[in-house]
Design a protein around this motif. Structure first.
Motif, PDB file in Angstrom:
ATOM      1  N   ARG A   1     -33.041 -46.903  -8.695  1.00 46.86           N
ATOM      2  CA  ARG A   1     -33.717 -45.795  -9.398  1.00 46.86           C
ATOM      3  C   ARG A   1     -35.147 -45.651  -8.897  1.00 46.86           C
ATOM      4  NH1 ARG A   1     -31.115 -47.793 -13.921  1.00 46.86           N
ATOM      5  NH2 ARG A   1     -32.977 -48.931 -14.535  1.00 46.86           N
ATOM      6  N   ALA A   2     -35.817 -46.754  -8.663  1.00 51.25           N
ATOM      7  CA  ALA A   2     -37.215 -46.712  -8.216  1.00 51.25           C
ATOM      8  C   ALA A   2     -37.360 -46.008  -6.865  1.00 51.25           C
ATOM      9  CB  ALA A   2     -37.783 -48.122  -8.136  1.00 51.25           C
ATOM     10  N   LEU A   3     -36.343 -46.122  -6.033  1.00 56.48           N
ATOM     11  CA  LEU A   3     -36.408 -45.515  -4.700  1.00 56.48           C
ATOM     12  C   LEU A   3     -35.607 -44.221  -4.586  1.00 56.48           C
ATOM     13  CD1 LEU A   3     -36.200 -48.680  -2.434  1.00 56.48           C
ATOM     14  CD2 LEU A   3     -38.216 -47.442  -3.217  1.00 56.48           C
ATOM     15  N   ALA A   4     -35.173 -43.685  -5.709  1.00 56.03           N
ATOM     16  CA  ALA A   4     -34.275 -42.522  -5.698  1.00 56.03           C
ATOM     17  C   ALA A   4     -34.831 -41.340  -4.909  1.00 56.03           C
ATOM     18  CB  ALA A   4     -33.956 -42.101  -7.125  1.00 56.03           C
ATOM     19  N   GLY A   5     -36.072 -40.998  -5.084  1.00 63.47           N
ATOM     20  CA  GLY A   5     -36.627 -39.831  -4.400  1.00 63.47           C
ATOM     21  C   GLY A   5     -37.232 -40.128  -3.044  1.00 63.47           C
ATOM     22  N   LEU A   6     -37.337 -41.388  -2.703  1.00 70.07           N
ATOM     23  CA  LEU A   6     -37.995 -41.754  -1.453  1.00 70.07           C
ATOM     24  C   LEU A   6     -37.253 -41.213  -0.232  1.00 70.07           C
ATOM     25  CD1 LEU A   6     -40.323 -43.270  -0.127  1.00 70.07           C
ATOM     26  CD2 LEU A   6     -38.845 -45.282  -0.063  1.00 70.07           C
ATOM     27  N   ARG A   7     -35.940 -41.234  -0.263  1.00 70.64           N
ATOM     28  CA  ARG A   7     -35.168 -40.741   0.883  1.00 70.64           C
ATOM     29  C   ARG A   7     -35.502 -39.278   1.169  1.00 70.64           C
ATOM     30  NH1 ARG A   7     -31.637 -43.200   3.451  1.00 70.64           N
ATOM     31  NH2 ARG A   7     -30.997 -44.578   1.768  1.00 70.64           N
ATOM     32  N   GLU A   8     -35.622 -38.471   0.118  1.00 69.57           N
ATOM     33  CA  GLU A   8     -35.955 -37.055   0.309  1.00 69.57           C
ATOM     34  C   GLU A   8     -37.330 -36.885   0.939  1.00 69.57           C
ATOM     35  OE1 GLU A   8     -35.358 -34.767  -3.268  1.00 69.57           O
ATOM     36  OE2 GLU A   8     -33.584 -35.949  -3.759  1.00 69.57           O
ATOM     37  N   VAL A   9     -38.287 -37.668   0.482  1.00 78.47           N
ATOM     38  CA  VAL A   9     -39.640 -37.600   1.043  1.00 78.47           C
ATOM     39  C   VAL A   9     -39.613 -38.025   2.510  1.00 78.47           C
ATOM     40  CG1 VAL A   9     -41.991 -38.531   0.914  1.00 78.47           C
ATOM     41  CG2 VAL A   9     -40.751 -37.979  -1.188  1.00 78.47           C
ATOM     42  N   LEU A  10     -38.889 -39.098   2.804  1.00 77.47           N
ATOM     43  CA  LEU A  10     -38.811 -39.592   4.173  1.00 77.47           C
ATOM     44  C   LEU A  10     -38.131 -38.574   5.092  1.00 77.47           C
ATOM     45  CD1 LEU A  10     -39.365 -41.877   6.153  1.00 77.47           C
ATOM     46  CD2 LEU A  10     -37.223 -42.933   5.426  1.00 77.47           C
ATOM     47  N   VAL A  11     -37.064 -37.959   4.634  1.00 85.12           N
ATOM     48  CA  VAL A  11     -36.373 -36.948   5.442  1.00 85.12           C
ATOM     49  C   VAL A  11     -37.311 -35.782   5.736  1.00 85.12           C
ATOM     50  CG1 VAL A  11     -34.532 -35.197   5.378  1.00 85.12           C
ATOM     51  CG2 VAL A  11     -34.030 -37.570   4.764  1.00 85.12           C
ATOM     52  N   GLU A  12     -38.008 -35.298   4.725  1.00 80.84           N
ATOM     53  CA  GLU A  12     -38.941 -34.180   4.936  1.00 80.84           C
ATOM     54  C   GLU A  12     -40.046 -34.574   5.909  1.00 80.84           C
ATOM     55  OE1 GLU A  12     -41.797 -31.049   2.507  1.00 80.84           O
ATOM     56  OE2 GLU A  12     -40.536 -32.443   1.375  1.00 80.84           O
ATOM     57  N   PHE A  13     -40.578 -35.775   5.749  1.00 81.67           N
ATOM     58  CA  PHE A  13     -41.629 -36.262   6.642  1.00 81.67           C
ATOM     59  C   PHE A  13     -41.121 -36.305   8.088  1.00 81.67           C
ATOM     60  CE2 PHE A  13     -43.741 -39.856   8.787  1.00 81.67           C
ATOM     61  CZ  PHE A  13     -45.064 -39.416   8.728  1.00 81.67           C
ATOM     62  N   GLU A  14     -39.935 -36.856   8.284  1.00 84.42           N
ATOM     63  CA  GLU A  14     -39.406 -36.982   9.646  1.00 84.42           C
ATOM     64  C   GLU A  14     -39.048 -35.624  10.259  1.00 84.42           C
ATOM     65  OE1 GLU A  14     -37.617 -41.343  10.138  1.00 84.42           O
ATOM     66  OE2 GLU A  14     -36.409 -40.066   8.833  1.00 84.42           O
ATOM     67  N   GLU A  15     -38.685 -34.651   9.437  1.00 86.75           N
ATOM     68  CA  GLU A  15     -38.394 -33.310   9.952  1.00 86.75           C
ATOM     69  C   GLU A  15     -39.674 -32.591  10.375  1.00 86.75           C
ATOM     70  OE1 GLU A  15     -36.291 -31.339   6.810  1.00 86.75           O
ATOM     71  OE2 GLU A  15     -34.382 -32.296   7.305  1.00 86.75           O
ATOM     72  N   LYS A  16     -40.711 -32.720   9.568  1.00 89.19           N
ATOM     73  CA  LYS A  16     -41.945 -31.970   9.814  1.00 89.19           C
ATOM     74  C   LYS A  16     -42.910 -32.684  10.755  1.00 89.19           C
ATOM     75  CE  LYS A  16     -41.925 -29.391   5.513  1.00 89.19           C
ATOM     76  NZ  LYS A  16     -42.654 -29.080   4.279  1.00 89.19           N
ATOM     77  N   HIS A  17     -42.853 -33.994  10.772  1.00 87.22           N
ATOM     78  CA  HIS A  17     -43.834 -34.786  11.511  1.00 87.22           C
ATOM     79  C   HIS A  17     -43.998 -34.380  12.978  1.00 87.22           C
ATOM     80  CE1 HIS A  17     -45.483 -38.313  13.584  1.00 87.22           C
ATOM     81  NE2 HIS A  17     -46.184 -38.470  12.495  1.00 87.22           N
ATOM     82  N   PRO A  18     -42.923 -34.177  13.738  1.00 80.56           N
ATOM     83  CA  PRO A  18     -43.103 -33.833  15.151  1.00 80.56           C
ATOM     84  C   PRO A  18     -43.855 -32.520  15.370  1.00 80.56           C
ATOM     85  CG  PRO A  18     -40.831 -34.468  14.727  1.00 80.56           C
ATOM     86  CD  PRO A  18     -41.512 -34.350  13.397  1.00 80.56           C
TER      87      PRO A  18
END
Length: 110
Positions: free
Chosen positions: A39-56
């Motif tokens: 539960r503590a990490l539930a939203g982290l995957r979404e943040v990480l995916v968005e970061f990796e999509e936008k970062h480049p």
């Protein structure tokens, strides 16, 4: 308009290492973690995916562009999560730590 300065390249390497570290920790939690950890990490995957999509794309934008601010905010969220949840993990890198910030000198009480 790609920033290939040593500082920008070091930041890119650090961001990649942070993303990999968090993916590895999320995999650990998914396979061996308790319900509270999941539960503590539930939203982290979404943040990480968005970061990796936008970062480049951020390196191609002017530094004062709102898009770059979004990437900086996502990076800050990931670094804060890594620091608060995993700073005792043996693979945690000191560079992931979010340094404390001080108020501007004009904001300091006398």
């Amino acid at each position: 308009m790609y920033d290939s300065s040593p500082t920008a390249l070091a930041q890119l390497d650090q961001d990649r290492a942070l993303a990999q570290f968090l993916r590895d920790r999320m995999t650990d939690v998914e396979t061996t973690g308790c319900a509270a950890e999941r539960r503590a990490l539930a939203g982290l995957r979404e943040v990480l995916v968005e970061f990796e999509e936008k970062h480049p794309l951020a390196a191609r934008m002017p530094p004062d562009d709102f898009f770059v601010a979004q990437i900086d905010t996502l990076r800050w969220v990931l670094r804060c999560t890594a620091t608060s949840a995993f700073s005792q993990h043996p693979d945690f890198q000191h560079d992931f730590h979010v340094p404390p910030t001080l108020p501007a000198p004009s904001e300091n009480p006398s």
